[in-house]
Design an enzyme around this catalytic site. Structure first.
Site, PDB file in Angstrom:
ATOM      1  N   THR A  47      48.541  48.309  84.497  1.00  0.00           N
ATOM      2  CA  THR A  47      48.272  47.245  85.471  1.00  0.00           C
ATOM      3  C   THR A  47      48.382  47.742  86.904  1.00  0.00           C
ATOM      4  O   THR A  47      47.688  47.259  87.794  1.00  0.00           O
ATOM      5  CB  THR A  47      49.255  46.077  85.249  1.00  0.00           C
ATOM      6  OG1 THR A  47      48.960  45.504  83.998  1.00  0.00           O
ATOM      7  CG2 THR A  47      49.136  45.010  86.314  1.00  0.00           C
ATOM      8  N   TYR A  61      42.076  40.661  83.910  1.00  0.00           N
ATOM      9  CA  TYR A  61      41.794  41.926  84.578  1.00  0.00           C
ATOM     10  C   TYR A  61      41.746  43.022  83.532  1.00  0.00           C
ATOM     11  O   TYR A  61      42.110  42.834  82.378  1.00  0.00           O
ATOM     12  CB  TYR A  61      42.858  42.234  85.635  1.00  0.00           C
ATOM     13  CG  TYR A  61      44.197  42.555  85.034  1.00  0.00           C
ATOM     14  CD1 TYR A  61      45.064  41.544  84.627  1.00  0.00           C
ATOM     15  CD2 TYR A  61      44.579  43.874  84.820  1.00  0.00           C
ATOM     16  CE1 TYR A  61      46.263  41.833  84.031  1.00  0.00           C
ATOM     17  CE2 TYR A  61      45.796  44.170  84.227  1.00  0.00           C
ATOM     18  CZ  TYR A  61      46.633  43.145  83.837  1.00  0.00           C
ATOM     19  OH  TYR A  61      47.823  43.437  83.245  1.00  0.00           O
ATOM     20  N   ASP A 128      53.651  47.860  79.293  1.00  0.00           N
ATOM     21  CA  ASP A 128      53.890  47.446  77.898  1.00  0.00           C
ATOM     22  C   ASP A 128      54.701  48.470  77.105  1.00  0.00           C
ATOM     23  O   ASP A 128      55.597  48.110  76.340  1.00  0.00           O
ATOM     24  CB  ASP A 128      52.567  47.209  77.171  1.00  0.00           C
ATOM     25  CG  ASP A 128      51.834  45.966  77.678  1.00  0.00           C
ATOM     26  OD1 ASP A 128      52.398  45.239  78.515  1.00  0.00           O
ATOM     27  OD2 ASP A 128      50.703  45.723  77.218  1.00  0.00           O
ATOM     28  N   LYS A 200      61.332  46.276  78.560  1.00  0.00           N
ATOM     29  CA  LYS A 200      60.582  45.170  79.151  1.00  0.00           C
ATOM     30  C   LYS A 200      61.119  43.876  78.563  1.00  0.00           C
ATOM     31  O   LYS A 200      61.113  43.704  77.343  1.00  0.00           O
ATOM     32  CB  LYS A 200      59.085  45.344  78.846  1.00  0.00           C
ATOM     33  CG  LYS A 200      58.198  44.361  79.577  1.00  0.00           C
ATOM     34  CD  LYS A 200      56.717  44.693  79.415  1.00  0.00           C
ATOM     35  CE  LYS A 200      55.875  43.748  80.276  1.00  0.00           C
ATOM     36  NZ  LYS A 200      54.433  44.040  80.181  1.00  0.00           N
ATOM     37  N   GLU A 321      78.775  45.796  57.819  1.00  0.00           N
ATOM     38  CA  GLU A 321      78.526  44.956  56.635  1.00  0.00           C
ATOM     39  C   GLU A 321      77.765  45.729  55.573  1.00  0.00           C
ATOM     40  O   GLU A 321      77.384  45.181  54.538  1.00  0.00           O
ATOM     41  CB  GLU A 321      77.716  43.724  57.050  1.00  0.00           C
ATOM     42  CG  GLU A 321      78.521  42.727  57.867  1.00  0.00           C
ATOM     43  CD  GLU A 321      77.744  41.444  58.096  1.00  0.00           C
ATOM     44  OE1 GLU A 321      77.387  40.765  57.126  1.00  0.00           O
ATOM     45  OE2 GLU A 321      77.484  41.143  59.278  1.00  0.00           O
TER      46      GLU A 321
HETATM   47  N1  GLU Z   1      48.806  46.027  78.848  1.00  0.00           N
HETATM   48  C1  GLU Z   1      48.750  46.716  80.085  1.00  0.00           C
HETATM   49  C2  GLU Z   1      49.522  48.022  80.060  1.00  0.00           C
HETATM   50  O1  GLU Z   1      50.598  48.135  79.539  1.00  0.00           O
HETATM   51  C3  GLU Z   1      49.173  45.853  81.167  1.00  0.00           C
HETATM   52  C4  GLU Z   1      50.646  45.712  81.303  1.00  0.00           C
HETATM   53  C5  GLU Z   1      51.131  46.315  82.587  1.00  0.00           C
HETATM   54  O2  GLU Z   1      50.836  47.456  82.920  1.00  0.00           O
HETATM   55  O3  GLU Z   1      51.828  45.601  83.275  1.00  0.00           O
HETATM   56  O4  GLU Z   1      49.022  48.968  80.610  1.00  0.00           O
END
Ligand code: GLU
Length: 364
Positions: A47, A61, A128, A200, A321
Site C-alpha cells: 500500500t 486501489y 499484510d 498487524k 495441559e
Molecule cells: N494487501 C496489501 C499488501 O499487503 C495492502 C496492505 C498494505 O500494504 O497496507 O501489500
C-alpha cells in the site's frame, strides 16, 4: 497522462532531480554528503506504493504500483539525514509475498550490508505479511547494521496517507547508530518494533501494528529515534540461519483451532508431504482431541509439529495441559502461528529432531 505520471511529475517538480538521484540498483547517491550515513531503500510494493488509475474518493486501489523513486520523492527531507540509494526488488501486494522473494531479499540485504559504503537498509513492504518477512530477515541477515521494514495503511493518493511519514521515520531509524544490533526492526506510526513480536492488529486502522507481548522498542519523534528497551532475543544467543545454498524452504502449514475442529486439515498436510505443521491452537495452544490425535500421528511419522496459539498475546508453554514430550511436539513460546511457521521452515533446513527444534524456539 495517467494519474501516476501526473503524481510522479508533481513530486519530481517538488524535488528537482529527485527521480535521478537514486542511482543504479546497488548504488547510493553519487557524490553523497560526506558524514551522512548511506542508507539503501529496497522496495517490494504494498500500500505504501499503492494508488489507483484515476483520482477520486473511495478506498479501492492497487498495491505496489508506484516505484521506489516516487516513494522517495515524497520525502525530500530525508536527504538531510542520509545519502539514499534505492532498488526495486519486486512490486507486489504482500499477500503475494513468497519464499523465492524472501530468499532474494535476504541475499540482497546480506550483500549490501557486507559493503563498507552501506550503513543500513530500509525495506518498503505491504503491511499484510510485513511481520513474516521481517522475522524471516531477522533470522537470516548476518549483520548488526540496521534493517528496517516499513509500510503504510493508506495508499499514496489517499487523504492523510501515512506512507511518507512512515518512510521518513524508517530512514531516521536506519540512520541511527542506536539502531545497530537490535535485530530487524519495523517502523510504523511513530513506533519502532522488533521483528519477532510485531504483528498487524487492525485490518484498516492507521495504527495497525503492535507488539502484543512486550510493546515497542522505541519511538520516532521529529526526526529522532528514542529507544526504551533492548530485546534479549537480538543478543548473541540468537541462531542465524544460512540461506545461501537454499532454493526453497521446507513446506510447513498452519492449522487453525476452533470448536469441533476436524482432523481433515492435518491429514491433508500429511498426505501432501508437508515437513512441518504449526497448530494455531486454543488458549495455551490446546487442541481438540481429534486434531491432537492427527498431530500425534503426524509427529510419529517424522513431521515436525509446533504448538502455537490463536490467542493474540502470551506464550504457548510446554507441558501444561498436554505432554509435549510424549507426543514429540515443540511449543512456540510467544511466537504467533505465522512467525512460528517461519522459524519452523528455517529450523527444518537443519534438523527434524523435536528436541533440537524446541531449543531453536527457546532461543529465537
Ligand atoms: N494487501 C496489501 C499488501 O499487503 C495492502 C496492505 C498494505 O500494504 O497496507 O501489500
Amino acid at each position: 497522462m495517467s494519474y501516476f505520471d501526473r503524481l510522479k511529475k508533481m513530486v519530481s517538480a517538488f524535488l528537482p532531480g529527485a527521480a535521478s538521484r537514486g542511482g543504479e540498483p546497488g548504488e547510493t547517491d553519487s557524490g553523497g554528503v560526506s558524514g551522512l550515513p548511506n542508507i539503501h531503500v529496497l522496495a517490494t510494493g504494498g500500500t505504501i506504493a499503492g494508488g489507483r488509475a484515476e483520482a477520486g474518493a473511495g478506498t479501492v486501489y492497487t498495491a505496489g504500483v508506484l516505484g521506489v523513486e516516487a516513494l522517495l520523492a515524497a520525502v525530500p527531507a530525508v536527504r538531510a539525514i542520509a545519502n539514499i540509494g534505492n532498488e526495486q526488488i519486486v512490486s507486489v501486494g504482500s499477500q503475494d509475498m513468497d519464499e523465492s522473494i524472501w530468499l532474494k531479499l535476504a541475499r540482497r540485504v546480506n550483500e549490501l550490508l557486507a559493503r563498507n559504503d552501506i550503513d543500513g537498509v530500509v525495506i518498503t513492504h505491504g503491511t499484510d505479511t510485513l511481520e513474516e518477512t521481517a522475522y524471516f530477515l531477522d533470522l537470516t541477515v548476518k549483520s548488526d547494521k540496521p534493517v528496517v521494514l516499513v509500510g503504510a495503511m493508506r495508499p499514496a493518493h489517499a487523504a492523510g496517507t501515512d506512507g511518507p511519514a512512515n518512510l521518513f521515520d524508517a530512514i531516521v531509524v536506519a540512520s541511527s547508530r542506536d539502531s545497530a544490533a537490535r535485530g530487524v526492526l519495523v517502523a510504523m506510526s511513530g513506533n519502532v518494533f522488533e521483528a519477532r513480536d510485531v504483528t498487524k492488529v487492525s485490518t484498516t486502522a492507521s495504527q495497525a501494528f503492535a507488539a502484543p507481548n512486550f510493546g515497542p522498542l522505541g519511538q520516532v519523534h521529529d526526526g529522532r529515534v528514542i529507544y526504551w528497551r533492548r530485546s534479549e532475543r537480538a543478543s548473541a544467543h540468537r541462531i542465524n540461519f544460512d540461506i545461501s545454498g537454499l532454493e526453497n524452504l521446507p513446506p510447513v502449514g498452519i492449522v487453525y483451532g476452533h470448536v469441533n475442529a476436524p482432523a481433515l486439515l492435518v491429514k491433508t498436510l500429511v498426505e501432501a508431504q508437508y515437513q512441518g505443521i504449526v497448530s494455531a491452537g486454543v488458549g495455551n495452544g490446546n487442541l481438540y482431541y481429534k486434531v491432537l490425535g492427527a498431530l500425534a500421528d503426524a509427529a510419529s511419522r517424522g513431521i515436525a509439529v509446533v504448538r502455537s496459539s490463536r490467542v493474540a498475546a502470551g506464550p504457548t508453554i510446554r507441558g501444561v495441559e498436554l505432554d509435549d514430550t510424549r507426543y514429540g511436539f515443540a511449543a512456540a513460546g510467544t511466537l504467533n502461528p505465522q512467525k512460528a511457521r517461519v522459524l519452523l521452515q528455517l529450523a527444518l533446513t537443519r534438523t527434524r529432531d523435536a528436541g533440537e527444534i524446541q531449543k531453536m524456539f527457546d532461543y529465537c
